[in-house]
Scaffold this motif. Structure first.
Motif, PDB file in Angstrom:
ATOM      1  N   GLY A   1      -7.785  38.354  35.433  1.00  0.00           N
ATOM      2  CA  GLY A   1      -6.497  38.340  34.756  1.00  0.00           C
ATOM      3  C   GLY A   1      -6.430  37.425  33.557  1.00  0.00           C
ATOM      4  O   GLY A   1      -5.348  37.208  33.004  1.00  0.00           O
ATOM      5  N   GLU A   2      -7.573  36.888  33.119  1.00  0.00           N
ATOM      6  CA  GLU A   2      -7.572  36.008  31.951  1.00  0.00           C
ATOM      7  C   GLU A   2      -7.510  36.818  30.657  1.00  0.00           C
ATOM      8  O   GLU A   2      -8.019  37.939  30.592  1.00  0.00           O
ATOM      9  CB  GLU A   2      -8.820  35.133  31.940  1.00  0.00           C
ATOM     10  N   TYR A   3      -6.910  36.229  29.648  1.00  0.00           N
ATOM     11  CA  TYR A   3      -6.863  36.841  28.324  1.00  0.00           C
ATOM     12  C   TYR A   3      -6.862  35.741  27.279  1.00  0.00           C
ATOM     13  O   TYR A   3      -6.577  34.572  27.581  1.00  0.00           O
ATOM     14  CB  TYR A   3      -5.653  37.761  28.173  1.00  0.00           C
ATOM     15  N   VAL A   4      -7.224  36.103  26.047  1.00  0.00           N
ATOM     16  CA  VAL A   4      -7.415  35.120  24.976  1.00  0.00           C
ATOM     17  C   VAL A   4      -6.368  35.338  23.894  1.00  0.00           C
ATOM     18  O   VAL A   4      -6.148  36.467  23.455  1.00  0.00           O
ATOM     19  CB  VAL A   4      -8.832  35.231  24.369  1.00  0.00           C
ATOM     20  N   VAL A   5      -5.763  34.234  23.457  1.00  0.00           N
ATOM     21  CA  VAL A   5      -4.688  34.311  22.465  1.00  0.00           C
ATOM     22  C   VAL A   5      -4.886  33.206  21.428  1.00  0.00           C
ATOM     23  O   VAL A   5      -5.082  32.040  21.796  1.00  0.00           O
ATOM     24  CB  VAL A   5      -3.301  34.138  23.115  1.00  0.00           C
ATOM     25  N   PRO A   6      -4.833  33.502  20.117  1.00  0.00           N
ATOM     26  CA  PRO A   6      -4.833  32.427  19.117  1.00  0.00           C
ATOM     27  C   PRO A   6      -3.589  31.557  19.297  1.00  0.00           C
ATOM     28  O   PRO A   6      -2.503  32.068  19.619  1.00  0.00           O
ATOM     29  CB  PRO A   6      -4.774  33.185  17.783  1.00  0.00           C
ATOM     30  N   LEU A   7      -3.733  30.265  19.099  1.00  0.00           N
ATOM     31  CA  LEU A   7      -2.580  29.387  19.272  1.00  0.00           C
ATOM     32  C   LEU A   7      -1.435  29.788  18.350  1.00  0.00           C
ATOM     33  O   LEU A   7      -0.266  29.620  18.694  1.00  0.00           O
ATOM     34  CB  LEU A   7      -2.978  27.930  19.032  1.00  0.00           C
ATOM     35  N   ALA A   8      -1.758  30.330  17.173  1.00  0.00           N
ATOM     36  CA  ALA A   8      -0.706  30.745  16.254  1.00  0.00           C
ATOM     37  C   ALA A   8       0.183  31.819  16.850  1.00  0.00           C
ATOM     38  O   ALA A   8       1.370  31.917  16.518  1.00  0.00           O
ATOM     39  CB  ALA A   8      -1.318  31.251  14.941  1.00  0.00           C
ATOM     40  N   ALA A   9      -0.377  32.656  17.743  1.00  0.00           N
ATOM     41  CA  ALA A   9       0.402  33.729  18.351  1.00  0.00           C
ATOM     42  C   ALA A   9       1.309  33.226  19.466  1.00  0.00           C
ATOM     43  O   ALA A   9       2.155  33.980  19.956  1.00  0.00           O
ATOM     44  CB  ALA A   9      -0.529  34.808  18.896  1.00  0.00           C
ATOM     45  N   LEU A  10       1.147  31.960  19.861  1.00  0.00           N
ATOM     46  CA  LEU A  10       1.955  31.395  20.934  1.00  0.00           C
ATOM     47  C   LEU A  10       3.157  30.609  20.417  1.00  0.00           C
ATOM     48  O   LEU A  10       4.054  30.277  21.196  1.00  0.00           O
ATOM     49  CB  LEU A  10       1.098  30.471  21.808  1.00  0.00           C
ATOM     50  N   ALA A  11       3.176  30.285  19.128  1.00  0.00           N
ATOM     51  CA  ALA A  11       4.227  29.426  18.598  1.00  0.00           C
ATOM     52  C   ALA A  11       5.562  30.177  18.533  1.00  0.00           C
ATOM     53  O   ALA A  11       5.595  31.354  18.161  1.00  0.00           O
ATOM     54  CB  ALA A  11       3.847  28.930  17.202  1.00  0.00           C
ATOM     55  N   PRO A  12       6.662  29.449  18.842  1.00  0.00           N
ATOM     56  CA  PRO A  12       6.739  28.096  19.415  1.00  0.00           C
ATOM     57  C   PRO A  12       6.604  28.144  20.936  1.00  0.00           C
ATOM     58  O   PRO A  12       6.646  29.216  21.535  1.00  0.00           O
ATOM     59  CB  PRO A  12       8.131  27.639  18.998  1.00  0.00           C
TER      60      PRO A  12
ATOM     61  N   ALA B   1      -9.645  23.372  13.315  1.00  0.00           N
ATOM     62  CA  ALA B   1      -9.052  23.959  14.517  1.00  0.00           C
ATOM     63  C   ALA B   1      -7.578  24.274  14.336  1.00  0.00           C
ATOM     64  O   ALA B   1      -6.734  23.871  15.135  1.00  0.00           O
ATOM     65  CB  ALA B   1      -9.263  23.014  15.696  1.00  0.00           C
ATOM     66  N   HIS B   2      -7.244  25.033  13.280  1.00  0.00           N
ATOM     67  CA  HIS B   2      -5.845  25.438  13.117  1.00  0.00           C
ATOM     68  C   HIS B   2      -5.536  26.615  14.047  1.00  0.00           C
ATOM     69  O   HIS B   2      -6.396  27.089  14.802  1.00  0.00           O
ATOM     70  CB  HIS B   2      -5.550  25.767  11.660  1.00  0.00           C
ATOM     71  N   GLY B   3      -4.313  27.097  13.977  1.00  0.00           N
ATOM     72  CA  GLY B   3      -3.858  28.080  14.948  1.00  0.00           C
ATOM     73  C   GLY B   3      -4.515  29.434  14.866  1.00  0.00           C
ATOM     74  O   GLY B   3      -4.378  30.250  15.786  1.00  0.00           O
ATOM     75  N   GLN B   4      -5.225  29.713  13.802  1.00  0.00           N
ATOM     76  CA  GLN B   4      -5.966  30.966  13.689  1.00  0.00           C
ATOM     77  C   GLN B   4      -7.359  30.845  14.298  1.00  0.00           C
ATOM     78  O   GLN B   4      -7.842  31.781  14.940  1.00  0.00           O
ATOM     79  CB  GLN B   4      -6.080  31.364  12.225  1.00  0.00           C
ATOM     80  N   ASN B   5      -8.004  29.709  14.110  1.00  0.00           N
ATOM     81  CA  ASN B   5      -9.379  29.516  14.581  1.00  0.00           C
ATOM     82  C   ASN B   5      -9.465  29.082  16.039  1.00  0.00           C
ATOM     83  O   ASN B   5     -10.499  29.272  16.682  1.00  0.00           O
ATOM     84  CB  ASN B   5     -10.104  28.475  13.730  1.00  0.00           C
ATOM     85  N   LEU B   6      -8.419  28.438  16.542  1.00  0.00           N
ATOM     86  CA  LEU B   6      -8.448  27.911  17.904  1.00  0.00           C
ATOM     87  C   LEU B   6      -7.645  28.839  18.817  1.00  0.00           C
ATOM     88  O   LEU B   6      -6.486  29.140  18.545  1.00  0.00           O
ATOM     89  CB  LEU B   6      -7.871  26.496  17.947  1.00  0.00           C
ATOM     90  N   LEU B   7      -8.290  29.291  19.886  1.00  0.00           N
ATOM     91  CA  LEU B   7      -7.676  30.218  20.820  1.00  0.00           C
ATOM     92  C   LEU B   7      -7.670  29.623  22.215  1.00  0.00           C
ATOM     93  O   LEU B   7      -8.535  28.809  22.564  1.00  0.00           O
ATOM     94  CB  LEU B   7      -8.420  31.562  20.842  1.00  0.00           C
TER      95      LEU B   7
END
Length: 498
Positions: A327-338, A367-373
């Protein structure tokens, strides 16, 4: 307010190719103007602009005697987040109200920059017109669908959605927020005439020729005299020129794109091609020392025809490091804001210690929100991190040597032992570029960072983060100085711990 020339041009082109979206575009314009104006105001407040004589609160005294007045500006809030115009800062220049970022730039004497801001607001409105309705929930599709859900682009750049050289039809066809499927072309290049590092995939070979993926915009505007063959379908990701092949979900392809997006032209330098395998091996080896909390998407192969406008990098997709069966999935941090404060704190406790450890070993990630997931569990809680795109990291030979390691041959721009340069690369991207938008305010960010650093081993890097202003790219200054020497320019934000 009346539409600018850029806004009218977008509307006219939209009516020609997708008329059913025209009303949504027009409705999105006020909020898009507000978002870009807010980003511009943030830049004017915090960046080292020679024509600003003095700053006091929300008052900027200009060198020519005029006064620009606006509201207090939290350096870590995302200006104009959301689709309404309610977030527009109330700005006055010598008592005259200014409602559009281009209007402000023209009043300040920056006509070329004003045109960029006009384009940014118009393109952002186009992006928002295509956005799923608020509260739509988890995107439907693969991991690429999370990336395509990021509508507003760079959270702090006033040119967050400006794409010069792209018409409306091309934005709709290629930009990730419009959720298209892009057909890549292939450029056959004799192996003896190609620059290659790593292992170029067998599926992109044809006998003695390498098949280099080419973005269709590049084919139409730059490689017009290059013989190309039909390629494959791919989903565009946040970076636009990086795509997830529809037939191969475990790979990503980074293509050359000779257009300026936000601040930079997105070609792939020969130095990046030559060093792709070596830098990947170095950082993957160091990441393996971090207890499984950080993975790096390896560059599998990089190739060019000896010129930056015809080049590509094939690398692992971040999904390689998630257990879909669990059930794991990967998301860029930018897609989680806020995020709520408790979730910001969780992400900070995961990201900051491992990135600081890697910095201590000798590598500063961008490690900005596009590069860091984040690898999230079924409950949505972060478990591990994945980092991608090693083209603009910084490597310290001296720090590596202290751990018995030798720096590989890398482009000179990647190498530095200057602690300030290493810290601004990591802190400016991770704290301001990734965690800041998640937090949305200096107060929430301060609390999250305090929890993340409690109990960490003291060191010069951590002390610098806790006690000094935060170095970040001076995004507005870089565009105002676009005709100058080029390269990154920096400023300092009030430290989040202050």
């Amino acid at each position: 307010m009346p539409q600018t020339a850029a806004e009218r041009t977008v509307l006219a082109q939209l009516l020609a190719v997708r008329p059913e979206s025209a009303d949504a575009y027009t409705a999105a314009l006020p909020g898009a103007r507000a978002a870009v104006l807010g980003r511009l105001w943030r830049g004017l407040v915090y960046e080292p602009l020679s024509w600003v004589a003095r700053r006091e609160g929300g008052v900027l005294e200009l060198a020519d005697g005029r006064r620009l007045v606006g509201p207090p500006c939290d350096p870590y809030a995302v200006p104009g987040a959301g689709s309404s115009a309610g977030g527009a800062p109330a700005l006055t220049l010598d008592g005259v109200r200014l409602r559009h970022p281009g209007e402000l730039a023209r009043a300040l004497g920056f006509a070329a920059f004003a045109r960029e801001l006009d384009g940014s607001a118009a393109s952002l409105a186009l992006s928002r017109a295509a956005a799923p309705p608020a509260g739509a929930g988890r995107p439907d599709g693969g991991a690429w669908a999370w990336e395509q859900a990021v509508v507003d682009g760079h959270p702090y750049h006033p040119c967050c959605r400006h794409r010069p050289g792209f018409g409306v039809a091309e934005e709709l066809a290629y930009a990730p927020e419009h959720r298209p499927l892009v057909r890549l072309a292939l450029a056959p290049v004799m192996r003896t005439r190609a620059r290659v590092s790593g292992e170029w995939p067998a599926e992109l070979r044809d006998g003695r020729r390498l098949l280099i993926p080419v973005h269709p915009w590049q084919a139409a505007h730059v490689l017009t005299r290059t013989a190309l063959t039909d390629g494959f379908d791919a989903h565009p990701l946040m970076a636009l020129r990086t795509l997830a092949p529809a037939h191969s979900p475990r790979l990503h392809v980074k293509t050359a794109l000779s257009a300026r997006l936000t601040s930079s032209v997105r070609d792939i330098s020969t130095g990046s091609i030559d060093s792709a395998a070596a830098v990947s091996a170095l950082v993957a080896d160091l990441a393996a020392r971090l207890g499984g909390l950080l993975h790096v998407t390896r560059n599998l192969g990089a190739a060019s025809a000896g010129r930056p406008e015809l080049a590509a990098v094939v690398r692992e997709a971040p999904e390689v490091y998630a257990d879909a069966a669990a059930g794991e999935y990967v998301v860029p941090l930018a897609a989680l804001a806020p995020q709520p404060p408790d979730r910001v704190a969780e992400l900070a406790r995961l990201a900051l210690p491992v990135c600081l450890r890697l910095l201590g070993l000798g590598v500063a990630l961008e490690a900005h929100g596009q590069n860091l997931l984040a690898v999230l569990g079924p409950d949505g809680r972060p478990r591990r991190l994945v980092y991608r795109d090693l083209a603009d990291i910084r490597v310290s030979p001296a720090r590596l040597a202290r751990h018995g390691l030798t720096a590989p041959v890398l482009p000179a721009r990647m190498l530095t032992d200057d602690p300030a340069a290493l810290r601004r690369k990591l802190f400016g991207s991770l704290v301001a570029g990734a965690l800041g938008p998640l937090a949305g305010s200096r107060e929430v960010l301060r609390t999250a960072l305090a929890a993340a650093t409690a109990g960490l081993e003291p060191g010069a890097d951590l002390t610098a983060l806790r006690t000094r202003p935060l170095p970040v790219k001076a995004l507005t200054l870089m565009r105002l100085d676009a005709g100058g020497a080029g390269g990154d320019r920096w400023t300092e934000l009030p430290g989040p711990f202050g």
